[in-house]
Write a protein that holds these residues in place. Structure first.
Motif, PDB file in Angstrom:
ATOM      1  N   MET A 141      19.411 -50.771  76.895  1.00 53.34           N
ATOM      2  CA  MET A 141      19.456 -51.893  75.955  1.00 53.34           C
ATOM      3  C   MET A 141      19.295 -51.444  74.511  1.00 53.34           C
ATOM      4  O   MET A 141      20.054 -51.864  73.628  1.00 53.34           O
ATOM      5  N   ASP A 142      18.294 -50.587  74.220  1.00 52.49           N
ATOM      6  CA  ASP A 142      18.067 -50.164  72.838  1.00 52.49           C
ATOM      7  C   ASP A 142      19.284 -49.437  72.278  1.00 52.49           C
ATOM      8  O   ASP A 142      19.692 -49.664  71.134  1.00 52.49           O
ATOM      9  N   TYR A 143      19.870 -48.562  73.084  1.00 54.60           N
ATOM     10  CA  TYR A 143      21.050 -47.818  72.632  1.00 54.60           C
ATOM     11  C   TYR A 143      22.221 -48.768  72.392  1.00 54.60           C
ATOM     12  O   TYR A 143      22.949 -48.637  71.401  1.00 54.60           O
ATOM     13  N   ALA A 144      22.387 -49.746  73.267  1.00 53.00           N
ATOM     14  CA  ALA A 144      23.507 -50.681  73.131  1.00 53.00           C
ATOM     15  C   ALA A 144      23.357 -51.542  71.890  1.00 53.00           C
ATOM     16  O   ALA A 144      24.333 -51.799  71.171  1.00 53.00           O
ATOM     17  N   LYS A 181      21.691 -50.795  69.144  1.00 53.73           N
ATOM     18  CA  LYS A 181      21.936 -49.957  67.966  1.00 53.73           C
ATOM     19  C   LYS A 181      23.434 -49.715  67.776  1.00 53.73           C
ATOM     20  O   LYS A 181      23.940 -49.755  66.647  1.00 53.73           O
ATOM     21  N   ALA A 182      24.147 -49.464  68.871  1.00 53.31           N
ATOM     22  CA  ALA A 182      25.591 -49.239  68.762  1.00 53.31           C
ATOM     23  C   ALA A 182      26.299 -50.483  68.245  1.00 53.31           C
ATOM     24  O   ALA A 182      27.165 -50.410  67.374  1.00 53.31           O
ATOM     25  N   ALA A 183      25.931 -51.640  68.764  1.00 55.81           N
ATOM     26  CA  ALA A 183      26.585 -52.877  68.341  1.00 55.81           C
ATOM     27  C   ALA A 183      26.356 -53.156  66.865  1.00 55.81           C
ATOM     28  O   ALA A 183      27.230 -53.690  66.175  1.00 55.81           O
ATOM     29  N   MET A 184      25.200 -52.764  66.353  1.00 51.23           N
ATOM     30  CA  MET A 184      24.880 -53.050  64.959  1.00 51.23           C
ATOM     31  C   MET A 184      25.376 -51.976  64.004  1.00 51.23           C
ATOM     32  O   MET A 184      25.651 -52.267  62.841  1.00 51.23           O
ATOM     33  N   CYS A 185      25.486 -50.732  64.485  1.00 49.41           N
ATOM     34  CA  CYS A 185      25.615 -49.621  63.540  1.00 49.41           C
ATOM     35  C   CYS A 185      26.882 -48.775  63.667  1.00 49.41           C
ATOM     36  O   CYS A 185      27.224 -48.091  62.706  1.00 49.41           O
ATOM     37  N   ASP A 186      27.564 -48.774  64.803  1.00 53.66           N
ATOM     38  CA  ASP A 186      28.649 -47.794  64.931  1.00 53.66           C
ATOM     39  C   ASP A 186      29.976 -48.278  64.380  1.00 53.66           C
ATOM     40  O   ASP A 186      30.954 -47.538  64.333  1.00 53.66           O
ATOM     41  N   GLY A 187      30.047 -49.558  63.972  1.00 50.28           N
ATOM     42  CA  GLY A 187      31.258 -50.042  63.310  1.00 50.28           C
ATOM     43  C   GLY A 187      32.434 -50.311  64.218  1.00 50.28           C
ATOM     44  O   GLY A 187      33.527 -50.608  63.738  1.00 50.28           O
ATOM     45  N   LYS A 188      32.261 -50.248  65.539  1.00 48.35           N
ATOM     46  CA  LYS A 188      33.382 -50.456  66.453  1.00 48.35           C
ATOM     47  C   LYS A 188      33.524 -51.903  66.899  1.00 48.35           C
ATOM     48  O   LYS A 188      34.591 -52.316  67.320  1.00 48.35           O
ATOM     49  N   GLY A 189      32.433 -52.642  66.829  1.00 40.74           N
ATOM     50  CA  GLY A 189      32.486 -54.038  67.240  1.00 40.74           C
ATOM     51  C   GLY A 189      32.949 -54.939  66.109  1.00 40.74           C
ATOM     52  O   GLY A 189      33.287 -54.487  65.011  1.00 40.74           O
ATOM     53  N   ALA A 190      32.949 -56.226  66.385  1.00 42.23           N
ATOM     54  CA  ALA A 190      33.364 -57.202  65.372  1.00 42.23           C
ATOM     55  C   ALA A 190      32.371 -57.201  64.221  1.00 42.23           C
ATOM     56  O   ALA A 190      31.160 -57.155  64.426  1.00 42.23           O
ATOM     57  N   ALA A 191      32.884 -57.233  63.013  1.00 47.50           N
ATOM     58  CA  ALA A 191      32.019 -57.253  61.828  1.00 47.50           C
ATOM     59  C   ALA A 191      31.278 -58.583  61.746  1.00 47.50           C
ATOM     60  O   ALA A 191      31.836 -59.635  62.039  1.00 47.50           O
ATOM     61  N   TRP A 192      30.012 -58.499  61.348  1.00 44.98           N
ATOM     62  CA  TRP A 192      29.224 -59.721  61.176  1.00 44.98           C
ATOM     63  C   TRP A 192      29.638 -60.427  59.901  1.00 44.98           C
ATOM     64  O   TRP A 192      29.874 -59.794  58.877  1.00 44.98           O
ATOM     65  N   THR A 193      29.696 -61.736  59.963  1.00 44.05           N
ATOM     66  CA  THR A 193      29.964 -62.503  58.750  1.00 44.05           C
ATOM     67  C   THR A 193      28.729 -62.492  57.858  1.00 44.05           C
ATOM     68  O   THR A 193      27.623 -62.154  58.296  1.00 44.05           O
ATOM     69  N   ALA A 194      28.915 -62.885  56.598  1.00 46.31           N
ATOM     70  CA  ALA A 194      27.785 -62.947  55.669  1.00 46.31           C
ATOM     71  C   ALA A 194      26.724 -63.914  56.183  1.00 46.31           C
ATOM     72  O   ALA A 194      25.525 -63.679  56.049  1.00 46.31           O
ATOM     73  N   GLU A 195      27.165 -65.031  56.782  1.00 49.80           N
ATOM     74  CA  GLU A 195      26.215 -66.016  57.312  1.00 49.80           C
ATOM     75  C   GLU A 195      25.432 -65.427  58.474  1.00 49.80           C
ATOM     76  O   GLU A 195      24.217 -65.651  58.593  1.00 49.80           O
ATOM     77  N   GLU A 196      26.094 -64.670  59.349  1.00 49.41           N
ATOM     78  CA  GLU A 196      25.402 -64.045  60.481  1.00 49.41           C
ATOM     79  C   GLU A 196      24.414 -62.990  60.008  1.00 49.41           C
ATOM     80  O   GLU A 196      23.305 -62.872  60.539  1.00 49.41           O
ATOM     81  N   GLN A 197      24.801 -62.217  59.009  1.00 49.35           N
ATOM     82  CA  GLN A 197      23.890 -61.219  58.468  1.00 49.35           C
ATOM     83  C   GLN A 197      22.660 -61.871  57.847  1.00 49.35           C
ATOM     84  O   GLN A 197      21.535 -61.410  58.041  1.00 49.35           O
TER      85      GLN A 197
END
Length: 247
Positions: free
Chosen positions: A72-75, A77-93
């Protein structure tokens, strides 16, 4: 009587042998799993198990495997940091920062000239603050730098640090509570660090408390402004002063 699964009899010599589970081998049981690409498997005893995603699966977004506590921790971090997933909108951030209570930069000041005092910056709305002083060059004589706290109509300086031969000073300020009566006040705690030229980590830690009077009884005197003052020498031009707030 006959018992069939997928149109095929499973009765032999009057006994129904019901297969518990099968995989993609052309045979059907009461439960059938597909290949481990989908995250569910069976052992040789026909027992189901979850086949979790490993780090490679997460890195390359491979297969439909489960994210378990082990990964879970690795996943995350990957979702937030590796840039491969969908970019967060300003509202989500913004929503994520609010939920995490993240630090927010209130002011980032680069000095155009040598100064002894930084005018107070409005900081209403937070209960924790940090003041970072990044000196553009070392000061060769004793120079005492400290934050200035504005609380209502009162001003006071927090714990000082000697900036001689330093490149980095950090002040962590927290408002603990309100003292009421004829003369109201707020109580603050201040941690401070400093870093010598060439040092890898801060070599000095200090903690102190401060009470700021606020002559208006019955009101909660939250901190309203923060500045920086230097005594003994000026803060050199090119230095940065960063003030941050924490929810």
């Amino acid at each position: 009587m006959d018992v069939q699964i997928d149109g095929k009899s499973i009765v032999q010599d009057g006994v129904a042998e019901i297969p518990i589970l099968n995989t993609d081998d052309g045979q059907f049981g009461v439960v059938k799993t597909r290949k481990l690409i989908y995250g569910i498997g069976a052992n040789v005893n026909g027992e189901l198990f979850v086949h979790e995603a490993n780090n490679v699966n997460i890195d390359y977004r491979q297969q439909y495997r489960a994210i378990t506590p082990y990964t879970m921790d690795y996943a995350v971090k990957a979702a937030m940091c590796d840039g491969k997933g969908a970019a967060w909108t300003a509202e989500e951030q913004a929503a994520a920062r609010e939920r995490m209570g993240a630090w927010t930069t209130i002011a980032d000041i680069t000095l155009d000239e040598d100064v002894n005092i930084i005018d107070t910056v409005s900081v209403q709305g937070y209960r924790k603050y940090s003041v970072v002083v990044l000196l553009s060059q070392h000061i060769t004589i004793d120079c005492y730098i400290q934050p200035r706290l504005i609380c209502g109509n009162s001003m006071s300086a927090a714990a000082y640090e000697n900036a001689k031969n330093m490149t980095f000073l950090f002040f962590d300020i927290e408002e603990f509570g309100y003292i009421g009566d004829k003369n109201s006040a707020s109580l603050f705690g201040c941690e401070s660090y400093k870093n010598e030229i060439g040092a890898i980590s801060p070599n000095i830690f200090k903690y102190s408390t401060l009470k700021v009077n606020y002559n208006s009884a019955g009101k909660f005197p939250f901190l309203t402004g923060i500045g920086v003052v230097a005594q003994g020498a000026s803060i050199p031009s090119g230095s940065r002063i960063i003030i941050r707030g924490h929810n």
